[in-house]
Design an enzyme around this catalytic site. Structure first.
Site, PDB file in Angstrom:
ATOM      1  N   ASN A 225       0.934  -1.292  -0.079  1.00 15.00           N
ATOM      2  CA  ASN A 225       0.057  -0.111   0.143  1.00 15.00           C
ATOM      3  C   ASN A 225       0.723   1.073   0.043  1.00 15.00           C
ATOM      4  OD1 ASN A 225      -1.899   2.024   0.498  1.00 15.00           O
ATOM      5  ND2 ASN A 225      -2.246   1.569   2.762  1.00 15.00           N
TER       6      ASN A 225
ATOM      7  N   LYS B 142       0.011   4.312  -0.385  1.00  7.64           N
ATOM      8  CA  LYS B 142      -0.592   5.437   0.262  1.00  7.64           C
ATOM      9  C   LYS B 142      -0.416   6.670  -0.552  1.00  7.64           C
ATOM     10  CE  LYS B 142      -0.008   3.364   4.582  1.00  7.64           C
ATOM     11  NZ  LYS B 142       0.052   3.598   6.100  1.00  7.64           N
TER      12      LYS B 142
ATOM     13  N   HIS C  43      -9.369   1.326   4.661  1.00 12.35           N
ATOM     14  CA  HIS C  43      -8.115   1.172   5.440  1.00 12.35           C
ATOM     15  C   HIS C  43      -8.376   2.307   6.548  1.00 12.35           C
ATOM     16  CE1 HIS C  43      -3.999   2.345   6.282  1.00 12.35           C
ATOM     17  NE2 HIS C  43      -3.836   1.405   5.462  1.00 12.35           N
TER      18      HIS C  43
ATOM     19  N   GLU D 177      -6.864   4.601   7.493  1.00 15.33           N
ATOM     20  CA  GLU D 177      -6.409   6.062   7.365  1.00 15.33           C
ATOM     21  C   GLU D 177      -7.764   6.590   6.622  1.00 15.33           C
ATOM     22  OE1 GLU D 177      -2.893   5.559   5.379  1.00 15.33           O
ATOM     23  OE2 GLU D 177      -1.738   4.921   7.243  1.00 15.33           O
TER      24      GLU D 177
ATOM     25  N   GLU E 245      -5.458  -5.318  10.661  1.00 21.49           N
ATOM     26  CA  GLU E 245      -4.297  -4.374  10.706  1.00 21.49           C
ATOM     27  C   GLU E 245      -4.733  -3.722  12.158  1.00 21.49           C
ATOM     28  OE1 GLU E 245      -2.368  -3.251   6.882  1.00 21.49           O
ATOM     29  OE2 GLU E 245      -4.123  -1.712   6.995  1.00 21.49           O
TER      30      GLU E 245
ATOM     31  N   GLY F 222       2.257   1.896  10.729  1.00 21.60           N
ATOM     32  CA  GLY F 222       3.091   3.205  10.473  1.00 21.60           C
ATOM     33  C   GLY F 222       3.884   3.709  11.677  1.00 21.60           C
TER      34      GLY F 222
ATOM     35  N   SER G 172       3.280  -2.369  10.062  1.00 24.79           N
ATOM     36  CA  SER G 172       4.703  -2.485  10.417  1.00 24.79           C
ATOM     37  C   SER G 172       5.450  -3.948  10.059  1.00 24.79           C
ATOM     38  CB  SER G 172       5.280  -1.952  11.971  1.00 24.79           C
ATOM     39  OG  SER G 172       4.607  -0.598  12.149  1.00 24.79           O
TER      40      SER G 172
HETATM   41  C1  PEP Z   1      -0.732  -0.041   6.088  1.00 23.07           C
HETATM   42  O1  PEP Z   1      -0.733   1.091   5.566  1.00 23.07           O
HETATM   43  O2  PEP Z   1      -1.576  -0.829   5.694  1.00 23.07           O
HETATM   44  C2  PEP Z   1       0.327  -0.519   6.970  1.00 23.07           C
HETATM   45  C3  PEP Z   1       0.119  -1.614   7.457  1.00 23.07           C
HETATM   46  O3  PEP Z   1       1.451   0.333   6.814  1.00 23.07           O
HETATM   47  P1  PEP Z   1       2.756   0.129   7.716  1.00 23.07           P
HETATM   48  O4  PEP Z   1       3.276  -1.384   7.184  1.00 23.07           O
HETATM   49  O5  PEP Z   1       3.764   1.193   7.369  1.00 23.07           O
HETATM   50  O6  PEP Z   1       2.618  -0.089   9.401  1.00 23.07           O
END
Ligand code: PEP
Length: 253
Positions: free
Chosen positions: A12, A14, A98, A100, A170, A176, A215
């Site tokens: 992803n 973003k 997601h 976000e 998630e 992040g 992460s």
């Molecule tokens: C994500 O944006 O779905 C995500 C898991 O980001 P990160 O791997 O940076 O934590």
């Protein structure tokens, strides 16, 4: 895989990468994942790079997903993109829900209830994200949150199509932040999500792919991807460099 589910590693991006940067990434990625025969690989660029990424990745193992979609075919929805528009570009699927988008842009379970079946109708793969906040985990509310999101967001997906949906668990506190769910936490939550799907259809529960996201990096991927109910990863930060993303793909194979 012995359970019959092919692992999926999805990146992803973003709001990162111009079209030129996306082109450079895919040129660096394709040779690095060319032999990862047992793994499905997807990149999720911005809407503006989708066409270029589909063209550049055509004939390779890399699929291209959008990061959002509307649930109508067309209409007065300024700034939105429809499933038909994605299909026309030969996009393979779309991330929906997601955290976000839920937190910053008001994505609701009600909208997701319409988006997920609409994607399936259009021949696109939905990659539905669910997960709890840190406060919800600390309050012991993780299962309640997952039950609510899975129940609402998949309510209008017919049983025979449930297995086609990809679900990314998630935990929001791990996105992040550099904080990773422990293998026990990831396995427990992904198994719970599978059981929720199983309460609708046991056959779908065995087929549905459940990804862990939060992460994921080259150095923690193998441990997470080896968990029995984790069928891949949704990767943010570490998907922005071809080398680290390819290392995660290699950990899945
Ligand atoms: C994500 O944006 O779905 C995500 C898991 O980001 P990160 O791997 O940076 O934590």
């Amino acid at each position: 895989m012995s359970n019959g589910r092919r692992p999926l590693i999805a990146g992803n991006w973003k709001m990162h990468k111009t079209v030129a940067e996306a082109e450079a990434f895919v040129a660096a990625l394709l040779p690095r994942v060319a032999t990862a025969d047992a793994v499905d690989v997807a990149i999720c660029p911005s809407f503006l790079s989708l066409g270029a990424m589909v063209d550049s990745a055509r004939g390779s193992r890399v699929e291209v997903y959008a990061q959002n979609v509307h649930y109508e075919d067309a209409g007065a929805f300024t700034g939105e993109v429809s499933p038909q528009m994605l299909s026309e570009l030969d996009v393979h699927g779309a991330i929906v829900g997601h955290s976000e988008r839920r937190e910053l842009f008001g994505e609701t379970d009600r909208a997701l209830q319409l988006k997920v079946p609409k994607l399936l109708d259009a021949g696109l793969k939905p990659l539905l994200c669910v997960g709890e906040t840190e406060a919800e985990r600390e309050a012991g509310d993780t299962e309640r949150k997952l039950r609510h999101q899975i129940g609402e967001d998949l309510e209008r997906v017919p049983e025979e199509l449930l297995g086609e949906v990809v679900i990314a668990y998630e935990p929001i506190w791990a996105i992040g932040t550099g904080l990773v769910a422990t293998p026990e936490q990831a396995q427990e939550a992904c198994a719970f999500v599978r059981a929720l799907v199983g309460s609708r259809s046991e056959e779908a529960a065995q087929r549905v792919r459940i990804l862990y996201g939060g992460s994921v990096k080259p150095d923690n991927a193998a441990e997470l991807l080896a968990l029995p109910d984790v069928d891949g990863a949704l990767v943010g930060g570490a998907s922005l460099e071809a080398e680290s993303f390819a290392a995660i793909v290699a950990a899945a194979g």
